[in-house]
Motif scaffolding. Structure first.
Motif: not given
Lengths: 174, 488
Positions: A63-65, A67-69, A71, A108-112, A115, B77, B455
């Protein structure tokens, strides 16, 4: 898994993921970055190569980055390899064991990855073993191709990862 | 129109500049600079975004039909928003003014699914720790895990509303990542009955969770009314797309701009007229453009976009639950517009409800199973399109030569539209919270809370490892560093 099933299932007692095969560890390779930005595509490139192996105990996607899903996928596996490009540090790659840690960013463009692990642990009651691989990149312009040096690093990273994952792979019972 | 003013004075301390460098990325970095006057008071604050403009040049020379796919590289995003906006612009280039009902509804379904899941990420992951745990909660606890510990159901809503939106994107675009729904003049596929039925089975639960999230958020609003109204807030102009009847419209429509007192500045502006009504100003200290409304000029013509603007601009919302929520929201404006910066979050949840309701409506429309997917027309040299992306108004403008190659691309993204407003919000926080010349944890925290409302997108699709520190620097008038603080 659907939202409806989540709504009715008690948290942390839900059966996660597909049936396990002979107790083989389930491995997730999650590569992230932008293939349109030259060596930032190293993470997706590693995931693509691991997916091409079609090993039954290995899931790979990109993915590009993060995301919370993610998880959810993370919680359904026993070992996680997060793979990102690295702008600094030694070539061809670095590997770091990481643990759950929640953070709050300003965008929101950063999720480590830490996390994501924390959400998997909090929500599903389990956090798999996880590693962060940083494959050294050099150029990050708007070009849809890796640099030659990054391509070399990619090859070495995939070889190492294949070796590590082959070591925990056991043949299906006959 | 309010402007933030401070009194100038004299002090032996002289001018001071506080620099907050929150993120460094491959394509540049963002930072906050707070400039003090001679009296040591806040004069102004700027949220710098060093936007890499190379992307527009990257598009030049590409075949026009490739562009809807290529532009997804711009943002990690909301790649879908760029995909759809470019497709709409290239419809014009392809000589198509109206796509088929199936194409239009497939695109809408994808768009509303995308806005739903993107707004969910912002609200649950980014905003809820501040709102549900309190601004002053310890940093170690003020994160999504802290929220899940205090409100276990929120984690479930967050993840599965996100996943539902991703399922909509996958069902319409063929895959979750890098979807390829659109071609100039139409779409590649319709919605399978199997996908439709799966999504139908889940959508009511998603609407219910969005409504529960709204109720939870309203509890915060009503228990912190003064804070909610004043924090980082100021009256402003607003701009968004609306439908022909004035309804909230996120996919198509015409531009409407309203003044802080609710008066109409313009309406019915077609995308191809944008340069008649807007000016894109360049300033020397940032690569970001400062668009403003031409008739109001540089000083007064700035505006806000995004969920707050979408609700302030529209006359009504065309789905019942969201419309009821909008009426309650607008009551907070006491007959006028709602100007609270924190109300972005409230508006964002209402938008989530509207998106989920719209997805449900579309899922019961048989046009999604139609087979008339693409229409053609006579090629044109230029196309302009506007869409309401999750963070607000997004514009794509292209010129294409006789060889079908793009010769010019101009993109005005939501964050650019909110550029001046973010500066104003950070300035307001600095005025309210800065005491002396120390960058306290509280000040940092409040600046981040203000920025989170918008954001901002920092050309985000590149995320190379090791480049995300928060660096705070205090400089004197000569630029010498007084203090530095790094938040990893």
């Amino acid at each position: 898994m659907t939202p409806e099933s989540v709504a009715t299932a008690p948290m942390q007692t839900r059966t996660l993921g597909p049936p396990r095969s002979c107790d083989q560890p389930r491995v997730l390779v999650l590569g992230y970055g932008n293939p349109g930005r030259q060596d930032d595509g190293l993470g997706p490139a590693v995931a693509e190569r691991m997916e091409a192996l079609r090993w039954p105990h290995v899931t790979a996607y990109d993915n590009y980055q993060l995301n919370i899903e993610d998880a959810v996928e993370v919680a359904e596996h026993d070992v996680i390899w997060f793979v990102d490009a690295s702008r600094t540090g030694p070539a061809p790659f670095t590997i770091e064991a990481i643990a759950p840690a929640a953070t709050l960013e300003f965008t929101s463009h950063l999720v480590r990855p830490e996390a994501i692990l924390a959400m998997a642990r909090q929500y599903y009651g389990r956090a798999p073993h996880a590693f962060l691989m940083g494959v050294r990149g050099y150029e990050f312009e708007f070009v849809e191709a890796l640099t030659p040096a990054a391509t070399d690093n990619l090859r070495l990273a995939v070889e190492m990862l294949e070796k590590r994952l082959r070591a925990i792979h056991r043949p299906e019972p006959t | 129109m309010s402007d933030i003013q401070v009194t100038l004075g004299q002090t032996s301390l002289g001018p001071r500049k506080i620099v907050i460098d929150p993120v460094t990325r491959v394509e540049g970095h963002g930072k906050v600079t707070i400039r003090l006057n001679e009296a040591g008071e806040v004069e102004q604050a700027r949220f710098h975004i060093v936007e890499f403009r190379g992307f527009e040049r990257f598009i030049q020379g590409r075949m026009y039909w490739e562009v809807p796919v290529i532009v997804q590289r711009l943002c990690g995003i909301c790649p879908v928003s760029h995909h759809l906006c470019a497709a709409k612009a290239m419809d014009i280039v392809a000589g198509v003014d109206r796509v088929t009902p199936t194409a239009d509804k497939m695109r809408r379904l994808m768009h509303y699914g995308q806005v739903l899941q993107s707004n969910a990420l912002n609200f649950f992951h980014l905003a809820s720790p501040d709102l549900l745990l309190g601004f002053e909660a310890p940093v170690a606890q003020r994160n999504i895990i802290g929220v899940i510990e205090a409100f276990p159901e929120v984690g479930k809503w967050a993840i599965f509303i996100r996943k539902f939106g991703q399922q909509v994107i996958a069902a319409t675009g063929g895959r979750r990542i890098h979807p390829r729904l659109c071609v100039p003049g139409g779409v590649n596929q319709n919605l399978s009955v199997e996908s439709r039925d799966t999504l139908r089975g889940d959508v009511d639960q998603i609407i219910e969770w969005c409504c529960e999230a709204l109720e939870l958020h309203k509890r915060f609003v009503h228990s912190h009314e003064a804070l909610h109204e004043a924090f980082a807030s100021f009256p402003s102009n607003y701009m968004s797309l609306v439908g022909a009847d004035g309804a909230m419209e996120l996919y198509d429509g015409t531009l409407r701009a309203v003044a802080a007192d609710g008066a109409m500045i313009f309406e019915g502006v077609r995308p191809d007229q944008y340069r008649d009504y807007m000016v894109e100003e360049v300033r020397p200290w940032t690569y970001m453009k400062f668009p403003h409304i031409r008739s109001l000029g540089r000083e007064d013509g700035w505006y806000r976009v995004g969920p707050l603007a979408q609700i302030n601009c529209c006359a009504f919302i065309g789905t019942p639950i969201a419309e009821a929520a909008r009426k309650e929201f607008m009551a907070a404006g006491r007959g006028g517009l709602v100007h609270a910066t924190l109300a972005y979050h409230w508006a964002r949840v209402i938008s989530m409800i509207h998106c989920a309701e719209t997805v449900k409506q579309l899922l019961f429309d048989d046009d999604l199973q139609g087979t008339d997917l693409v229409v053609t027309g006579d090629r044109r040299p230029e196309g302009v399109a506007i869409i309401e992306a999750p963070r607000g108004t997004l514009l794509h403008h292209y010129q294409v030569d006789e060889h079908d190659q793009v010769t010019m691309a101009n993109l005005i993204v939501s964050t650019t539209n909110n550029n001046e407003a973010m500066n104003r919000s950070v300035t307001k926080v600095a005025i309210d919270d800065l005491t002396g010349h120390e960058i306290t944890e509280g000040l940092l925290n409040h600046i981040e809370v203000a920025i989170r409302a918008y954001d901002p997108c920092l050309s985000c699709a590149t995320h190379a490892l090791g480049d995300m520190p928060l660096i705070v620097t205090l400089e004197d008038a000569e630029g010498a560093v007084i203090a530095t603080r790094v938040k990893e």
